[in-house]
Design a protein around this motif. Structure first.
Motif, PDB file in Angstrom:
ATOM      1  N   PRO A   1     -15.383  -4.207  10.557  1.00 23.16           N
ATOM      2  CA  PRO A   1     -16.733  -3.636  10.566  1.00 23.16           C
ATOM      3  C   PRO A   1     -17.765  -4.610  11.138  1.00 23.16           C
ATOM      4  O   PRO A   1     -17.531  -5.815  11.227  1.00 23.16           O
ATOM      5  N   THR A   2     -18.909  -4.057  11.489  1.00 22.90           N
ATOM      6  CA  THR A   2     -20.028  -4.866  11.989  1.00 22.90           C
ATOM      7  C   THR A   2     -21.001  -5.147  10.848  1.00 22.90           C
ATOM      8  O   THR A   2     -20.925  -4.517   9.781  1.00 22.90           O
ATOM      9  N   ALA A   3     -21.922  -6.048  11.113  1.00 23.43           N
ATOM     10  CA  ALA A   3     -22.957  -6.365  10.130  1.00 23.43           C
ATOM     11  C   ALA A   3     -23.721  -5.106   9.739  1.00 23.43           C
ATOM     12  O   ALA A   3     -24.044  -4.899   8.562  1.00 23.43           O
TER      13      ALA A   3
ATOM     14  N   ALA B   1     -35.056 -19.350   9.887  1.00 23.93           N
ATOM     15  CA  ALA B   1     -34.287 -18.337   9.170  1.00 23.93           C
ATOM     16  C   ALA B   1     -32.897 -18.206   9.781  1.00 23.93           C
ATOM     17  O   ALA B   1     -32.754 -18.126  10.995  1.00 23.93           O
ATOM     18  N   VAL B   2     -31.892 -18.191   8.938  1.00 23.91           N
ATOM     19  CA  VAL B   2     -30.519 -17.944   9.371  1.00 23.91           C
ATOM     20  C   VAL B   2     -30.338 -16.435   9.371  1.00 23.91           C
ATOM     21  O   VAL B   2     -30.592 -15.778   8.361  1.00 23.91           O
ATOM     22  N   THR B   3     -29.921 -15.875  10.504  1.00 28.31           N
ATOM     23  CA  THR B   3     -29.776 -14.423  10.633  1.00 28.31           C
ATOM     24  C   THR B   3     -28.435 -14.088  11.286  1.00 28.31           C
ATOM     25  O   THR B   3     -27.730 -14.969  11.773  1.00 28.31           O
ATOM     26  N   ILE B   4     -28.152 -12.801  11.311  1.00 29.99           N
ATOM     27  CA  ILE B   4     -26.973 -12.276  12.002  1.00 29.99           C
ATOM     28  C   ILE B   4     -27.418 -11.054  12.784  1.00 29.99           C
ATOM     29  O   ILE B   4     -28.303 -10.327  12.348  1.00 29.99           O
TER      30      ILE B   4
ATOM     31  N   SER C   1     -19.694  -9.033  14.307  1.00 27.17           N
ATOM     32  CA  SER C   1     -18.535  -8.651  13.495  1.00 27.17           C
ATOM     33  C   SER C   1     -18.629  -9.216  12.077  1.00 27.17           C
ATOM     34  O   SER C   1     -19.357 -10.178  11.819  1.00 27.17           O
ATOM     35  N   ALA C   2     -17.848  -8.633  11.198  1.00 30.81           N
ATOM     36  CA  ALA C   2     -17.748  -9.128   9.832  1.00 30.81           C
ATOM     37  C   ALA C   2     -17.249 -10.574   9.820  1.00 30.81           C
ATOM     38  O   ALA C   2     -17.676 -11.367   8.980  1.00 30.81           O
ATOM     39  N   ASP C   3     -16.353 -10.915  10.753  1.00 31.10           N
ATOM     40  CA  ASP C   3     -15.885 -12.307  10.843  1.00 31.10           C
ATOM     41  C   ASP C   3     -17.049 -13.256  11.107  1.00 31.10           C
ATOM     42  O   ASP C   3     -17.120 -14.338  10.523  1.00 31.10           O
TER      43      ASP C   3
ATOM     44  N   GLY D   1     -31.895  -5.048   7.883  1.00 27.25           N
ATOM     45  CA  GLY D   1     -31.165  -5.049   6.615  1.00 27.25           C
ATOM     46  C   GLY D   1     -30.855  -6.443   6.136  1.00 27.25           C
ATOM     47  O   GLY D   1     -31.262  -7.432   6.747  1.00 27.25           O
ATOM     48  N   MET D   2     -30.133  -6.495   5.012  1.00 30.71           N
ATOM     49  CA  MET D   2     -29.686  -7.766   4.437  1.00 30.71           C
ATOM     50  C   MET D   2     -28.228  -7.587   4.016  1.00 30.71           C
ATOM     51  O   MET D   2     -27.824  -6.499   3.596  1.00 30.71           O
ATOM     52  N   ILE D   3     -27.496  -8.674   4.122  1.00 32.91           N
ATOM     53  CA  ILE D   3     -26.118  -8.700   3.628  1.00 32.91           C
ATOM     54  C   ILE D   3     -26.048  -9.732   2.510  1.00 32.91           C
ATOM     55  O   ILE D   3     -26.439 -10.884   2.690  1.00 32.91           O
ATOM     56  N   SER D   4     -25.545  -9.305   1.362  1.00 32.92           N
ATOM     57  CA  SER D   4     -25.341 -10.207   0.231  1.00 32.92           C
ATOM     58  C   SER D   4     -23.837 -10.325  -0.026  1.00 32.92           C
ATOM     59  O   SER D   4     -23.037  -9.583   0.556  1.00 32.92           O
ATOM     60  N   ILE D   5     -23.484 -11.211  -0.925  1.00 31.09           N
ATOM     61  CA  ILE D   5     -22.076 -11.335  -1.297  1.00 31.09           C
ATOM     62  C   ILE D   5     -21.569 -10.004  -1.854  1.00 31.09           C
ATOM     63  O   ILE D   5     -20.434  -9.603  -1.602  1.00 31.09           O
ATOM     64  N   ALA D   6     -22.418  -9.296  -2.588  1.00 30.55           N
ATOM     65  CA  ALA D   6     -22.010  -7.996  -3.135  1.00 30.55           C
ATOM     66  C   ALA D   6     -21.691  -7.009  -2.020  1.00 30.55           C
ATOM     67  O   ALA D   6     -20.732  -6.234  -2.119  1.00 30.55           O
ATOM     68  N   ASP D   7     -22.476  -7.030  -0.941  1.00 27.67           N
ATOM     69  CA  ASP D   7     -22.196  -6.151   0.200  1.00 27.67           C
ATOM     70  C   ASP D   7     -20.847  -6.501   0.822  1.00 27.67           C
ATOM     71  O   ASP D   7     -20.073  -5.614   1.183  1.00 27.67           O
ATOM     72  N   VAL D   8     -20.577  -7.792   0.944  1.00 33.28           N
ATOM     73  CA  VAL D   8     -19.294  -8.256   1.487  1.00 33.28           C
ATOM     74  C   VAL D   8     -18.164  -7.771   0.590  1.00 33.28           C
ATOM     75  O   VAL D   8     -17.150  -7.254   1.073  1.00 33.28           O
TER      76      VAL D   8
END
Length: 138
Positions: free
Chosen positions: A2-4, A78-81, A86-88, A112-119
C-alpha cells in the motif's frame, strides 16, 4: 504494497503557529490524538506538536500553556512522507527519523497523518513489530 495515502488518517486539523500550546492540547483532546500538525499563515506544514512536547517543553518548564505559542514547539524541519510513497518508505522514514507520527503531503498540502496505530491496522504484524522495536531502541 500500500501507499501512504492508503495507510494514513485523513481529515487532519492543524494548530496554527500563532495559536497556543493550550489550543493544541484542546485540538488533541477533541480528536482523541496524541499529536497535531503545526501550520503557518501560508497553510504550509511547519512541524508536529505532541502531547509530550506540551508536557515537557511547556508545563514541565513552568510556562503558561495558554500563552505559549504553538509555533515555538515545531521542529527545525518537518519530517514528511509523500502521499504516493510506498509503505516501505513510510517505515524507513519513521525509523530513520525516529518518529511515531508522520505527516502525509500531496503537492505541498497536508492530506493526512500516519501513526503507529495506522501502520498496525494496514501492514503485517512483522512490519509493525520491526517498526516498534526500531523506535523503542536506544
Amino acid at each position: 504494497m500500500p501507499t501512504a495515502r492508503e495507510i494514513m488518517t485523513s481529515g487532519v486539523e492543524c494548530v496554527d503557529t500563532d495559536q497556543t500550546a493550550a489550543d493544541a492540547a484542546r485540538l488533541m483532546a477533541r480528536h482523541r490524538v496524541g499529536a497535531v500538525p503545526i501550520c503557518g499563515p501560508d497553510n504550509k506544514l511547519k512541524g508536529v506538536v505532541t502531547d509530550r512536547d506540551i508536557a515537557v517543553k511547556v508545563v514541565g518548564q513552568g510556562r503558561d500553556a495558554g500563552t505559549f505559542p504553538a509555533g515555538n514547539l515545531n521542529q527545525a524541519e518537518a519530517v514528511t512522507i509523500g502521499a504516493d510513497d510506498s509503505a516501505d518508505e513510510v517505515l524507513a522514514t519513521m525509523t530513520r527519523h525516529q518518529v511515531r507520527r508522520l505527516p502525509v503531503i500531496d503537492n505541498d498540502r497536508l492530506v493526512g497523518m500516519i501513526s503507529i496505530a495506522d501502520v498496525a491496522r494496514a501492514l503485517p504484524q512483522d512490519a509493525t513489530g520491526e517498526l516498534v522495536a526500531a523506535l523503542s531502541a536506544e
